[in-house]
Write an enzyme that holds these catalytic residues in place. Structure first.
Site, PDB file in Angstrom:
ATOM      1  N   ALA A 210      -2.413  13.251  -6.337  1.00 26.23           N
ATOM      2  CA  ALA A 210      -2.068  12.633  -5.056  1.00 26.23           C
ATOM      3  C   ALA A 210      -3.216  12.789  -4.067  1.00 26.23           C
ATOM      4  O   ALA A 210      -3.882  13.829  -4.039  1.00 26.23           O
ATOM      5  CB  ALA A 210      -0.823  13.295  -4.491  1.00 26.23           C
ATOM      6  N   ILE A 211      -3.469  11.769  -3.252  1.00 25.56           N
ATOM      7  CA  ILE A 211      -4.427  11.899  -2.157  1.00 25.56           C
ATOM      8  C   ILE A 211      -3.636  12.028  -0.866  1.00 25.56           C
ATOM      9  O   ILE A 211      -3.640  13.053  -0.222  1.00 25.56           O
ATOM     10  CB  ILE A 211      -5.383  10.700  -2.113  1.00 25.56           C
ATOM     11  CG1 ILE A 211      -6.148  10.604  -3.431  1.00 25.56           C
ATOM     12  CG2 ILE A 211      -6.368  10.851  -0.961  1.00 25.56           C
ATOM     13  CD1 ILE A 211      -6.774   9.276  -3.670  1.00 25.56           C
ATOM     14  N   SER A 213      -0.295  10.759  -0.903  1.00 18.70           N
ATOM     15  CA  SER A 213       1.105  10.554  -1.297  1.00 18.70           C
ATOM     16  C   SER A 213       1.732  11.864  -1.773  1.00 18.70           C
ATOM     17  O   SER A 213       1.038  12.847  -1.959  1.00 18.70           O
ATOM     18  CB  SER A 213       1.151   9.510  -2.411  1.00 18.70           C
ATOM     19  OG  SER A 213       0.607  10.065  -3.588  1.00 18.70           O
ATOM     20  N   ASP A 270      -7.853   3.020   7.232  1.00 20.04           N
ATOM     21  CA  ASP A 270      -7.913   2.168   6.052  1.00 20.04           C
ATOM     22  C   ASP A 270      -9.210   1.386   6.024  1.00 20.04           C
ATOM     23  O   ASP A 270      -9.675   0.916   7.044  1.00 20.04           O
ATOM     24  CB  ASP A 270      -6.755   1.155   6.069  1.00 20.04           C
ATOM     25  CG  ASP A 270      -5.445   1.818   5.714  1.00 20.04           C
ATOM     26  OD1 ASP A 270      -5.469   2.718   4.876  1.00 20.04           O
ATOM     27  OD2 ASP A 270      -4.419   1.427   6.286  1.00 20.04           O
ATOM     28  N   SER A 278     -13.569   2.490  -4.426  1.00 13.56           N
ATOM     29  CA  SER A 278     -12.993   3.705  -4.978  1.00 13.56           C
ATOM     30  C   SER A 278     -12.283   3.409  -6.302  1.00 13.56           C
ATOM     31  O   SER A 278     -12.536   4.037  -7.323  1.00 13.56           O
ATOM     32  CB  SER A 278     -12.019   4.293  -3.956  1.00 13.56           C
ATOM     33  OG  SER A 278     -11.274   5.333  -4.510  1.00 13.56           O
TER      34      SER A 278
END
Lengths: 515, 515
Positions: A210-211, A213, A270, A278
């Site tokens: 997870a980054i 989340s 964002d 990425s």
């Protein structure tokens, strides 16, 4: 600047056991002779060299107490790991060279277009650890929104791929998938890989943790089996059972991206260009030739409208084409979470239910996994539209996918039972109504406050779906936590945000409207 | 989120003596019960509350060694100073609220125009210490280049003024000056203030320390007298002698600017909007009504061309007008350093030479100070153009300015003799030639490598000026340092950059060209 270490007597390395997150940090007595003679006390960053001529650039903190002796250099955990030295080992400090590539970041701030060479010099400096957090934040911000055009995204992607290792599976076709995210519980990958291997497709899958989340595929898979595999172990697993579900982090794929992602997480800014670079750099470095991109679209998903989704999809396609990658976009419903569980272990239980064909299995997760697996099959086999999904569903219903999943887990080190949390809180409905909106972002936030993904058992279990009619005392969701403090934070937040699950009163008129 | 501290037993505060620069940092055992129960181990920032209900948001570092006990919270120096607690005092930690104003930073990244309220919410959060370095870097980058229009610069300036104290001198006119910078040795302020007070103008001057340069006016004045005055002391000095030359930092003028400047320094990203807001907010907060802005223009100065200077000047004028500030722009020659000294004490010796009317005094510094003082006199007195400068030069030549300077120093606590460095390095010419270019930026860099401004005696003494003919063995410059290590860094850099002082061979043809 060449300032030879031999001019100075070495200092002794000391591991202080301070976790400064990813930024390597060095500690030095302000009143030490070296600090005085080299003028380090006003320096924010310093070049640290070990006896093996290994070097890193680290942030420098001055010590004004007796925490260290005058001849010692203190190391934070990340500085210690980067330099790989021994306690007491000789260390030389010197002034770091100016970072030349910052001028390219500045050019980007001024709205100039950068070329491949400029992106390479930025990305290599980032991968080498020369950028401090503020430099990284400036680069991310300068590339924010849509400040990069498709050429620049392509250069950035190439530079990221070139900065790290690249896997070669020696296969003509390597399929991969990525979900743009923003949808809690959307853990299709383990099911999709099981389906594809059951269909005879060789698919070496690496996933991330997870980054931002509450769970990444690697976090969820880790509750079910071993995921930290070396590249040789992955190759062996794929050879034996046709696929793997490993964590990509043990292989250094696109290492600059790992650094950037940590700062992006703190910033929450964002950037379409960074997102595409990425994703595609990781896929290319992982050896993929064919990639399916799942873009969930919904008011509280990452991509909020079809207009934004189309724009993102077009950039993805343009960049993939320049990089000779076969790419397919699948737009999916992003209006609510997928399945029931949000959090590593809770999502694992959903996956098991789908693969074991349990009657209570979340149908939306099953259908979505079959949609994705079907679309991927259609990318590489002569199938007409829709035939892929039929094949995919068959593998679930016959148990073939479940057998493959068990085989993968066993090959990776054996299956485990996902953990279960000790603390719970149940949110119930107080009135009759129809579920009219569910906020993906807030649900993710609550699952994280409850402790996910660090606590694998923590998260949210969602009992309500859009359009469902609920009665008083019906369960809407259950919070799971491994500590009472985290449960309290999550409950506080939940009770302060009553709009997370919205109910419309089910009057007769509305009943008709719903129908 | 309301997570009441009383839920938790308090922790004990411990000052660790770690200087983390300006970012407050808190240290906590990873295996402590509070960390486990509150889920702090994955948190980058934490809300720290003292028994007096004072609170700050600090970066959180996990301790994995015995540096702290399980019930202790370690404090960095800046966290300790911000919270003003006692050793062992009770401390509560909790999850910080999300920073709402980050959404405005994001809007700016996306190219939206911000209004006064949005800038105020950003600037107040910065002044309160809620922004981490990466947030600050993102804000600076988003406002970079010319991304702010004149309205936005005005709002930013107002927000900065409102976030701190504001001085009121109870005078109808308060004159002030600012130099946009980039020119080493350009230390006109002490001379200008002496001239103006000698002409009977009441002028309460506050100055800053160096940000990216080898010396600020406050650093130089500190080698000559006391500069850390309270506002009452300043008022007393001004009442007694008509002027003061104090450091503005002891008064909290535009505190958000002080935070932003530290990150700007690390980033080295120019922003016209931030520059104007920074300068004008400090002047307005310091109580100025009339401001002269000195913009040196030269290829290696901060402003490199007349086109850029005009653009900057127009924005300065437009914003000043919206803020009811009388503003005058003076463009000056920025092609080479001013005077001989670069560094606090070396510049102080130049100032003394000019004010004492010594025959060896640097003429360029004298003329420049008289230009500025003259232009300022013409802003507030009925003088025609040029008359101001004549009056200014008279005060130097009659000794009136020197008398005023001594009176100011004595009123501020007595005159001191500036220190002299122990280590020197002389750079000499190896051939005959004419000095054709001098690099301001590189000279500043060398003075800083030699230890300026932290070491007041360190810096560069420049013996060559543009157009001057030099013979072999003539002195070009002398490096001054207080430690051998710093001297070595500066010498290394100097020898690796032979173009800092460029000589043209003086052939007959070139002789003519020069004439």
């Amino acid at each position: 600047m060449t300032h030879a270490p031999e001019r100075m007597a070495p200092l002794a390395a000391r591991r202080l056991g301070i976790d400064t997150h990813h930024e390597p940090t060095i500690y030095l007595r302000k009143d030490s002779p070296v600090c005085r003679s080299e003028g380090f006390d006003s320096l924010p960053r310093v070049l640290v060299t070990s006896s093996g001529s290994q070097s890193i650039v680290a942030s420098l903190n001055m010590i004004t107490s007796n925490l260290l002796n005058e001849n010692e250099v203190g190391f934070s955990e990340s500085a210690w790991k980067h330099l790989q030295i021994e306690s007491g080992g000789p260390i030389w400090l010197s002034h770091p060279k100016p970072i030349q590539s910052i001028s390219h970041v500045r050019a980007k701030v001024y709205g100039h277009k950068l070329d491949l060479q400029q992106f390479e010099s930025i990305i290599n400096d980032i991968a080498e650890g020369y950028y401090s957090d503020v430099h990284l934040a400036a680069f991310i911000t300068a590339c924010g929104d849509d400040h990069l055009d498709d050429d620049e995204i392509t250069y950035l992607t190439q530079a990221m791929v070139n900065s790290g290792s690249r896997l070669d599976w020696q296969l003509p076709i390597v399929l991969d998938k990525h979900c743009v995210g923003g949808l809690p519980g959307n853990r299709t990958t383990p099911i999709v890989i099981s389906i594809l291997t059951a269909c005879g497709v060789t698919i070496p899958k690496t996933s991330s943790r997870a980054i931002t989340s509450p769970a990444g595929t690697a976090d969820t898979m880790e509750t079910l089996t071993e995921v930290s595999l070396s590249i040789e172990e992955m190759r062996e697993v794929v050879k034996r059972v046709g696929g793997c579900l490993a964590w990509g982090g043990s292989v250094k794929l696109s290492p600059a991206d790992d650094v950037l992602i940590q700062v992006e997480r703190a910033l929450d800014i964002d950037s379409e260009g960074q997102l595409i670079a990425s994703v595609l750099s990781k896929k290319i470095a992982a050896g993929a030739t064919h990639v399916l991109i799942d873009i969930p679209v919904g008011p509280t998903a990452k991509v909020r409208s079809q207009v934004a989704a189309d724009k993102l999809a077009n950039s993805f396609k343009a960049v993939a084409e320049k990089l000779n990658l076969t790419l397919k976009i699948l737009f999916t419903d992003g209006s609510q979470p997928v399945g029931r569980g949000i959090g590593p272990a809770l999502e694992a239980y959903d996956i098991l239910a789908v693969l074991q064909n349990q009657p209570s299995a979340p149908e939306d997760l099953k259908q979505r996994a079959a949609d994705i697996a079907g679309a991927m099959l259609e990318m590489i086999q002569p199938l007409s539209q829709g035939e892929g999904k039929i094949k995919a569903l068959e593998t679930i219903e016959t148990g073939a996918a479940w057998n493959k999943f068990m085989a993968i887990c066993n090959a990776q080190g054996g299956m485990k039972i996902p953990p279960v949390a000790c603390y719970r809180y149940a949110l119930i409905a107080h009135e009759t109504g129809v579920v009219s909106a569910i906020d993906n972002r807030q649900l993710s936030k609550i699952a994280k406050l409850a402790g996910a993904p660090a606590d694998a058992a923590a998260g949210v279990e969602l009992h309500a779906k859009l359009g469902q009619t609920v009665q008083p005392n019906d369960l809407l969701l259950t919070l799971h936590a491994d500590s009472i403090g985290e449960l309290n934070y999550a409950v506080d937040y939940l009770l302060n945000h009553p709009d997370i699950i919205q109910l419309s009163p089910q009057s007769d008129t509305q009943k008709e409207e719903i129908q």
